[in-house]
Write a protein that holds these residues in place. Sequence first.
Motif, PDB file in Angstrom:
ATOM      1  N   ASP A 559      -4.341  43.660   3.616  1.00 45.59           N
ATOM      2  CA  ASP A 559      -3.795  44.763   4.400  1.00 45.59           C
ATOM      3  C   ASP A 559      -4.544  46.071   4.162  1.00 45.59           C
ATOM      4  N   GLY A 560      -5.880  45.978   4.067  1.00 53.49           N
ATOM      5  CA  GLY A 560      -6.690  47.180   3.927  1.00 53.49           C
ATOM      6  C   GLY A 560      -6.707  47.775   2.532  1.00 53.49           C
ATOM      7  N   ARG A 561      -6.131  47.069   1.545  1.00 58.87           N
ATOM      8  CA  ARG A 561      -6.095  47.595   0.177  1.00 58.87           C
ATOM      9  C   ARG A 561      -6.714  46.607  -0.795  1.00 58.87           C
ATOM     10  N   LEU A 562      -7.592  47.112  -1.665  1.00 59.14           N
ATOM     11  CA  LEU A 562      -8.132  46.280  -2.730  1.00 59.14           C
ATOM     12  C   LEU A 562      -7.018  45.937  -3.711  1.00 59.14           C
ATOM     13  N   VAL A 563      -7.019  44.697  -4.190  1.00 62.59           N
ATOM     14  CA  VAL A 563      -6.026  44.243  -5.161  1.00 62.59           C
ATOM     15  C   VAL A 563      -6.746  44.019  -6.480  1.00 62.59           C
ATOM     16  N   LEU A 564      -6.281  44.709  -7.540  1.00 66.88           N
ATOM     17  CA  LEU A 564      -6.890  44.595  -8.866  1.00 66.88           C
ATOM     18  C   LEU A 564      -5.867  44.073  -9.861  1.00 66.88           C
ATOM     19  N   LEU A 565      -6.374  43.310 -10.839  1.00 67.25           N
ATOM     20  CA  LEU A 565      -5.547  42.784 -11.921  1.00 67.25           C
ATOM     21  C   LEU A 565      -6.208  43.081 -13.266  1.00 67.25           C
ATOM     22  N   ALA A 566      -5.406  43.176 -14.304  1.00 74.53           N
ATOM     23  CA  ALA A 566      -5.926  43.370 -15.655  1.00 74.53           C
ATOM     24  C   ALA A 566      -6.738  42.148 -16.065  1.00 74.53           C
ATOM     25  N   SER A 570      -1.171  39.377 -20.299  1.00 76.97           N
ATOM     26  CA  SER A 570      -0.342  38.924 -19.185  1.00 76.97           C
ATOM     27  C   SER A 570      -0.392  39.933 -18.047  1.00 76.97           C
ATOM     28  N   HIS A 571      -0.051  39.454 -16.863  1.00 74.87           N
ATOM     29  CA  HIS A 571      -0.114  40.298 -15.674  1.00 74.87           C
ATOM     30  C   HIS A 571       1.285  40.781 -15.321  1.00 74.87           C
ATOM     31  N   ARG A 572       1.491  42.092 -15.464  1.00 73.10           N
ATOM     32  CA  ARG A 572       2.788  42.692 -15.150  1.00 73.10           C
ATOM     33  C   ARG A 572       2.707  43.660 -13.969  1.00 73.10           C
ATOM     34  N   MET A 573       1.488  44.132 -13.688  1.00 76.09           N
ATOM     35  CA  MET A 573       1.303  45.117 -12.627  1.00 76.09           C
ATOM     36  C   MET A 573       0.124  44.722 -11.763  1.00 76.09           C
ATOM     37  N   LEU A 574       0.177  45.148 -10.531  1.00 75.14           N
ATOM     38  CA  LEU A 574      -0.976  45.103  -9.630  1.00 75.14           C
ATOM     39  C   LEU A 574      -1.410  46.530  -9.346  1.00 75.14           C
ATOM     40  N   THR A 575      -2.708  46.737  -9.219  1.00 71.94           N
ATOM     41  CA  THR A 575      -3.234  48.025  -8.774  1.00 71.94           C
ATOM     42  C   THR A 575      -3.798  47.849  -7.375  1.00 71.94           C
ATOM     43  N   LEU A 576      -3.383  48.712  -6.463  1.00 73.81           N
ATOM     44  CA  LEU A 576      -3.835  48.663  -5.083  1.00 73.81           C
ATOM     45  C   LEU A 576      -4.621  49.928  -4.769  1.00 73.81           C
ATOM     46  N   ILE A 577      -5.800  49.760  -4.158  1.00 69.92           N
ATOM     47  CA  ILE A 577      -6.627  50.905  -3.748  1.00 69.92           C
ATOM     48  C   ILE A 577      -6.832  50.813  -2.252  1.00 69.92           C
ATOM     49  N   ASN A 578      -6.353  51.812  -1.513  1.00 71.21           N
ATOM     50  CA  ASN A 578      -6.574  51.844  -0.076  1.00 71.21           C
ATOM     51  C   ASN A 578      -8.064  52.040   0.185  1.00 71.21           C
ATOM     52  N   ALA A 579      -8.681  51.071   0.878  1.00 67.83           N
ATOM     53  CA  ALA A 579     -10.125  51.107   1.078  1.00 67.83           C
ATOM     54  C   ALA A 579     -10.566  52.253   1.980  1.00 67.83           C
ATOM     55  N   ASP A 580      -9.639  52.838   2.737  1.00 71.60           N
ATOM     56  CA  ASP A 580      -9.981  53.951   3.628  1.00 71.60           C
ATOM     57  C   ASP A 580      -9.677  55.304   2.998  1.00 71.60           C
ATOM     58  N   HIS A 582      -8.579  55.738  -0.225  1.00 73.37           N
ATOM     59  CA  HIS A 582      -8.869  55.659  -1.657  1.00 73.37           C
ATOM     60  C   HIS A 582      -7.650  55.989  -2.510  1.00 73.37           C
ATOM     61  N   ILE A 583      -6.474  56.028  -1.909  1.00 76.82           N
ATOM     62  CA  ILE A 583      -5.243  56.296  -2.657  1.00 76.82           C
ATOM     63  C   ILE A 583      -4.913  55.088  -3.527  1.00 76.82           C
ATOM     64  N   VAL A 584      -4.560  55.362  -4.784  1.00 71.89           N
ATOM     65  CA  VAL A 584      -4.253  54.305  -5.749  1.00 71.89           C
ATOM     66  C   VAL A 584      -2.744  54.217  -5.948  1.00 71.89           C
ATOM     67  N   THR A 585      -2.212  53.002  -5.843  1.00 74.23           N
ATOM     68  CA  THR A 585      -0.800  52.761  -6.134  1.00 74.23           C
ATOM     69  C   THR A 585      -0.699  51.564  -7.063  1.00 74.23           C
ATOM     70  N   THR A 586       0.394  51.511  -7.807  1.00 70.72           N
ATOM     71  CA  THR A 586       0.644  50.367  -8.681  1.00 70.72           C
ATOM     72  C   THR A 586       1.938  49.688  -8.257  1.00 70.72           C
ATOM     73  N   VAL A 587       1.948  48.378  -8.391  1.00 67.95           N
ATOM     74  CA  VAL A 587       3.105  47.571  -8.013  1.00 67.95           C
ATOM     75  C   VAL A 587       3.489  46.698  -9.207  1.00 67.95           C
ATOM     76  N   ARG A 588       4.758  46.773  -9.592  1.00 62.74           N
ATOM     77  CA  ARG A 588       5.225  45.937 -10.698  1.00 62.74           C
ATOM     78  C   ARG A 588       5.598  44.555 -10.177  1.00 62.74           C
ATOM     79  N   LEU A 589       5.112  43.513 -10.864  1.00 62.66           N
ATOM     80  CA  LEU A 589       5.451  42.152 -10.478  1.00 62.66           C
ATOM     81  C   LEU A 589       6.898  41.856 -10.842  1.00 62.66           C
TER      82      LEU A 589
END
Length: 711
Positions: A559-566, A570-580, A582-589
Motif C-alpha cells: 500500500d505504498g509503504r515500505l515494511v521494515l522488521l528488526a 522477537s518481532h513486536r513492532m513493524l516500521t512503515l515508511i511512506n515511499a512518497d 517519507h513519513i515513518v509510523t510504527t505498528v504494534r503486532l
Amino acid sequence: MALRESDPVEIGGYRIEDRLGSGGMGVVYLARSASGRRLALKVVHAQYADDDEFRTRFRREVAAARQVSGAFTAPVVDADSDAPRPWMATLYIPGEDLGTHVRRHGPLPLPKLYELAAGLTEAIRDIHRAGMVHRDLKPANVMLAEDGPRVIDFGISRATELAASDVLTQTGRVMGTPPFMSPEQFSSPQDVGPAADVFSLGSVVAYAATGRGPFDSPSPYETALRVVDGTPELDGTPSELLPFIHLCLEKHPKSRPSPDELLHLLRDGELPDPRPETEPIPAKTPAPRRKRLALAATLGTLLLAAATTLTLVAVNVSPTPVEHDLPLGWQAWHKKSRDPSVDAEPMAADGAFARCAATGRSLVCAGDDIMATRFALADGANTWARPIDETADDLAGGDQGTIIAARDGRVYVHGADDADVDEDRPPSRYTIQALDAETGKVIWKTVSGEGEVATEPSREQGLATAVPEGVIAVYGAKGQQYALLDADDGKVRWTRPLPAPDTRICLLRSAARNAYLVCQDWPESGAGGTGVAQLDPATGRARWTVRVKGSQDIVGQADGRLVLLATKGSHRMLTLINADSHIVTTVRLSHAQPAAGTPTLLNGTLYFTFRSGSVRAIAPDTGRRLWESNSTVESPGPPTASATRLYLASPSGRLAVLNRRTGTLEATLQGRDDGGTADSTGPGAPLTLVGDALYVPYGIRSVYTVDARGL
C-alpha cells in the motif's frame, strides 16, 4: 543520458545530440534537423532488424502515428522502415514522461490529475476516431508537455478494422505492459478493441494519483491474474476521481464508458444518458449499461459534494475465465540439472537450488556450484548449465550461486573466477553477468571486485539488486562502493562510496521497482539505528533518507509503504515508511512473533514461516494476526502466492496449499526421492508460479512442476 561511443553521429541526415532513453525494442535519441528543429528519433535494436514480423509492426507504428498526429500526440516528421536499422523521427516534446515524473516528485495533485485525465481522454478519443487502438497506454508513453499530456509510441497499435486473419494478431503473443493492460489483452488478444485503451487510461490515472498501479505485483503473471480477476488497489486515490477510475476499470469491455462519456463525467459529474429525459429506463436494458447508468447517477451527486469522503464498491462483470493458464505445450515433469563442469572433474552434487526465476519460456535456477541452469517451462528440457567458476581450480568460498533478477528473456547472475596461487593476479575475481535465458549465451560480463577481500555480489546477502536500469551492486576491490551496471551492456554508469563502512553495514534492497540502501549501525558504534535511503538510479545519490530506531531491514512494500522488521530478537513492532511522503509510523503486532520466524511479504500480507511448518499471516497496516495454520511442511522455504492461495514446500518437495483468506490447509503433495537428499539443513528454495504452473525446487539440483488448479 550521455551518448556512447557506439552511438551513431547521424541517422537519416539528422544529427544525433543526446540519448533520451532505451527500451526493449530500441533506443531513442535527441536529434536535430537541418533547420534546427529538435526531434525524438527512435532506432530499433539491431537484433530485431532481421525479424520480418518486427519490421511489419514497425511499419504499422509509423502508419498509425501519422494517422493520429495532432494536438495530443507527437507528430511524425520522417521515418525509414527499410533502413538496416529502422527508425522514426517525431517532434521532440520537452518534459518528463509521467512515470519518471511520479518517481521523482511523487503523485500529482488533484488539479493536475484532472488535467491529466481530461488530456489523456481527449487523446484516446482522437486515436479511436482515426480508426486506431493504442494498446500500450502506460506512464512511460505519456509525456507531460507544457500544454498538456501527449501520448507517444504506437509500437503495438493496430487499426480497429483489421480482420481476424491479420497474422500479427494470430501469433498468440500477448502484447503490452502487464500492469496497464486490459483483461481482454490477456484472455482474448485477438479481440482487443478501443475499450482496452479506456481500461489502461484508468490504470494510468490511478498510478498518477498514488505512485503505483492498481494491479501491481512483483510477478507479471500475478499481475495478469489481478488484472483479469482481481480488485484494483486504489488506496490513496482522491475520492473525486474514484468514479472515473472505477468506470474505466470495469472488467467487461462493454461496461466501460466511451471517451466522450468520460469527458462528460469529468465536466458534469455524471455520464450522459442517450435516451430522452421522459423515456424511462426499460426493464430489459442490458445489465452492464443499467449498472453504469445507475452508478454514474449515484456518483455524479457525490462528485459535486466534494466535502464528503467517497467509498465505492465496484461490481465487476468479468470475462469468461480460462480453465487453465499454463505455458504453451506444458506437461507435468520432474528433472535434474546436468553437471555444468567443463574443465574440472565432475562436481559432487550435494546441494539444492538457492533460487529459481522464470522469464520468457525458461525457468532458470542457481545454487550448489551452479551459476545458472535452464529448464524449459513446458517440458523441463535442461538445455544448458554454467558453473559458478569456469576455471579448473575452485579456491573461492563463493560457490552457491544465486539469481539477482530475471526479466525480458535474460537473467542477471553472479560468477567467480579463481586463479592458480602462483598466477600473477588476485586469487579471486567476482563478476556479474547477463545471460540469455533461452541459450545461456553471455550477453555481458562485468568484474565487480577482485582480490582477497572482494565481496561476492550475492542477492540474498544484500550485495546486489536489480532495477529497470540494470543491476546495482557492491563494487570495488574492497567492496567499499556501490555501482550501477547498465542493463544493455553491463558498463559501469556511476559509482558511489558506501557510507561509513567502519561503523555501519549497508545492504542493497529493492521494492516496487525502486532501489534502497539500508545502512545498519554496528552495535559497537553506540548509535543503534538504521538509515533507509531511496536511490536515484540515474546518479546513485539518495532521493531521500530517513532514520529509524534499532537494526532493521526492508521486507517489502505494501500500500505504498515500505515494511521494515528488526533483524534481531522477537518481532513486536513493524516500521512503515511512506515511499512518497517519507513519513515513518510504527505498528504494534497483536501477537509477537519469535525471531525464528522467516518473514515474507506477498500481495499486501506479511507471512511468518517456521521450521515446524507453522505459518502466520499478519496485516501490516494494523499489525493484526489474520490467521495461524500448520502447513504440515517441514523446513519450508519462502512461500509464493496466487490471488487466493499460498504455496509452501519442504527441501524434499513436499507441497502444501493454504487458503490465503483463512489459512485453511486445502491440499498437500508428497515429497520426492528421485532428486536425492541435499546435504543441507536450511529451508527449501522459493517456489515459482507461472500462470497455473507451479515449479518446485527439491532434492539435489532438481525441479518438478504441477498444475496448481489441480491441487
